[in-house]
Scaffold this motif. Structure first.
Motif, short mmCIF file in Angstrom:
data_model
loop_
_atom_site.label_atom_id
_atom_site.label_comp_id
_atom_site.label_asym_id
_atom_site.label_seq_id
_atom_site.Cartn_x
_atom_site.Cartn_y
_atom_site.Cartn_z
N ILE A 81 67.66 41.53 21.33
CA ILE A 81 67.76 40.11 21.01
C ILE A 81 68.93 39.50 21.77
O ILE A 81 70.05 40.02 21.71
N GLY A 82 68.68 38.42 22.48
CA GLY A 82 69.74 37.75 23.21
C GLY A 82 69.34 37.49 24.65
O GLY A 82 68.20 37.73 25.06
N SER A 108 54.81 32.98 18.93
CA SER A 108 53.45 32.45 18.87
C SER A 108 52.40 33.43 19.41
O SER A 108 51.34 33.03 19.86
N VAL A 109 52.70 34.72 19.37
CA VAL A 109 51.74 35.74 19.77
C VAL A 109 51.15 36.34 18.50
O VAL A 109 51.84 36.60 17.54
N SER A 110 49.85 36.57 18.51
CA SER A 110 49.18 37.12 17.34
C SER A 110 49.80 38.43 16.90
O SER A 110 50.11 39.30 17.71
N GLU A 111 49.99 38.56 15.58
CA GLU A 111 50.58 39.79 15.03
C GLU A 111 49.75 41.01 15.38
O GLU A 111 50.28 42.11 15.59
N ASN A 112 48.44 40.84 15.48
CA ASN A 112 47.57 41.96 15.81
C ASN A 112 47.85 42.54 17.19
O ASN A 112 47.59 43.71 17.45
N VAL A 113 48.41 41.71 18.08
CA VAL A 113 48.70 42.16 19.44
C VAL A 113 49.75 43.26 19.41
O VAL A 113 49.55 44.36 19.94
N TYR A 114 50.90 42.98 18.77
CA TYR A 114 51.96 43.99 18.82
C TYR A 114 51.74 45.12 17.82
O TYR A 114 52.21 46.24 18.03
N LEU A 115 51.01 44.87 16.73
CA LEU A 115 50.72 45.95 15.79
C LEU A 115 49.82 47.00 16.44
O LEU A 115 50.06 48.21 16.29
N SER A 116 48.81 46.57 17.15
CA SER A 116 47.93 47.51 17.85
C SER A 116 48.71 48.31 18.88
O SER A 116 48.50 49.52 19.03
N LEU A 117 49.59 47.64 19.56
CA LEU A 117 50.39 48.31 20.59
C LEU A 117 51.34 49.33 19.98
O LEU A 117 51.47 50.46 20.47
N LEU A 118 52.00 48.97 18.88
CA LEU A 118 52.97 49.85 18.26
C LEU A 118 52.35 51.12 17.70
O LEU A 118 53.01 52.17 17.61
N LEU A 148 63.59 39.27 22.75
CA LEU A 148 63.47 37.89 22.29
C LEU A 148 64.83 37.24 22.50
O LEU A 148 65.86 37.87 22.27
N GLU A 149 64.85 36.00 22.97
CA GLU A 149 66.12 35.35 23.25
C GLU A 149 66.87 34.95 21.99
O GLU A 149 68.09 34.96 21.95
N SER A 150 66.14 34.58 20.94
CA SER A 150 66.78 34.10 19.72
C SER A 150 66.38 34.95 18.53
O SER A 150 65.26 35.45 18.45
N SER A 151 67.31 35.10 17.59
CA SER A 151 67.04 35.90 16.39
C SER A 151 66.48 35.05 15.24
O SER A 151 66.27 35.56 14.14
N THR A 165 63.59 33.84 14.51
CA THR A 165 62.29 34.18 13.93
C THR A 165 62.25 35.58 13.32
O THR A 165 61.27 35.94 12.67
N ILE A 166 63.31 36.36 13.52
CA ILE A 166 63.31 37.74 13.03
C ILE A 166 63.19 37.79 11.51
O ILE A 166 62.50 38.65 10.95
N SER A 167 63.84 36.86 10.83
CA SER A 167 63.82 36.87 9.37
C SER A 167 62.42 36.62 8.79
O SER A 167 62.17 36.92 7.62
N LEU A 168 61.53 36.09 9.61
CA LEU A 168 60.18 35.79 9.14
C LEU A 168 59.24 36.99 9.25
O LEU A 168 58.11 36.95 8.77
N LEU A 169 59.71 38.06 9.89
CA LEU A 169 58.85 39.22 10.10
C LEU A 169 58.67 40.01 8.81
O LEU A 169 59.58 40.11 8.00
N PRO A 170 57.49 40.60 8.61
CA PRO A 170 57.27 41.45 7.44
C PRO A 170 58.14 42.70 7.49
O PRO A 170 58.44 43.21 8.57
N GLU A 171 58.52 43.21 6.34
CA GLU A 171 59.43 44.34 6.24
C GLU A 171 58.88 45.60 6.90
O GLU A 171 59.64 46.41 7.44
N PHE A 172 57.57 45.79 6.88
CA PHE A 172 57.02 47.03 7.39
C PHE A 172 57.24 47.22 8.89
O PHE A 172 57.16 48.33 9.41
N LEU A 173 57.55 46.11 9.60
CA LEU A 173 57.79 46.22 11.03
C LEU A 173 59.05 47.02 11.35
O LEU A 173 59.22 47.52 12.46
N LYS A 174 59.93 47.15 10.35
CA LYS A 174 61.14 47.95 10.55
C LYS A 174 60.81 49.42 10.74
O LYS A 174 61.66 50.22 11.15
#
Length: 202
Positions: free
Chosen positions: A104-105, A159-169, A181-184, A186-195
């Motif tokens: 991030i940054g 603004s990228v579909s969540e399914n895009v990075y979940l499938s990749l991960l 990501l340049e700014s943090s 939107t991070i707080s809006l992410l679901p906990e399971f992404l950790k």
């Protein structure tokens, strides 16, 4: 992260680390990537081989040596010396536990490039996703076909579909993949399971 928090995370991750260097040495290679392309809301910045480095590549078999060399690369790329060693350990531990660093940054591509120069003597390939990108299978195909072993994916949460990075991960693509990501904000809006997949580095 504050330094003491990072040290705590490193200690936790080191206790879980597996045979990372075995995977690392299998990926130790130097190949030219395809030409850049632009279509379907993404843009690829191909990796670039440094011929001087290519002739000096050596296999690294000790964890401490790998972390020390990575720390040095970070310093060369502009990261402060009192931070570079911790960052090297943190990123090593992240990949060894089959997770992905989320940077991030600004100028985060220098971290991915520093890692890539150590692994395969070339810059990381950068994939920039534009808002609205939703074709996860196409993204996975791009990564699979890339000759680069280190890839940085930019703006995957913008603004990228969540399914895009979940499938990749969830895929084992045999690549070292960074996200950024340049700014943090939107991070707080992410679901906990992404950790379970990302370790965020601000």
């Amino acid at each position: 992260f504050k330094k003491n928090e990072m040290e705590s995370d490193i200690s936790f991750l080191e206790n879980k680390s597996g045979l990372f260097l075995e995977k690392f040495n299998k990926l130790f290679s130097n190949k030219t990537s395809e030409n850049q392309s632009f279509s379907d809301n993404y843009f690829i910045y191909p990796s670039e081989i440094n011929n001087c480095i290519e002739n000096e590549l050596e296999e690294i078999t000790e964890v401490d040596n790998f972390i020390e060399d990575l720390s040095y690369n970070f310093e060369v790329s502009g990261i402060r010396r009192d931070y570079s060693a911790d960052l090297a350990e943190y990123i090593f531990s992240t990949f060894s536990n089959k997770m992905n660093p989320f940077l991030i940054g600004y100028n985060t591509n220098s971290i991915a490039h520093a890692f890539s120069y150590l692994v395969c003597g070339e810059k990381a390939e950068i994939i920039n996703l534009n808002p609205g990108f939703s074709n996860s299978s196409h993204l996975i195909d791009i990564i699979n076909k890339s000759n680069s072993k280190v890839i940085l994916i930019e703006n995957i949460l913008n603004s990228v579909s969540e399914n895009v990075y979940l499938s990749l991960l969830k895929m084992n693509l045999n690549k070292f993949i960074f996200f950024s990501l340049e700014s943090s904000e939107t991070i707080s809006l992410l679901p906990e399971f992404l950790k379970n997949y990302f370790l965020f580095i601000n």
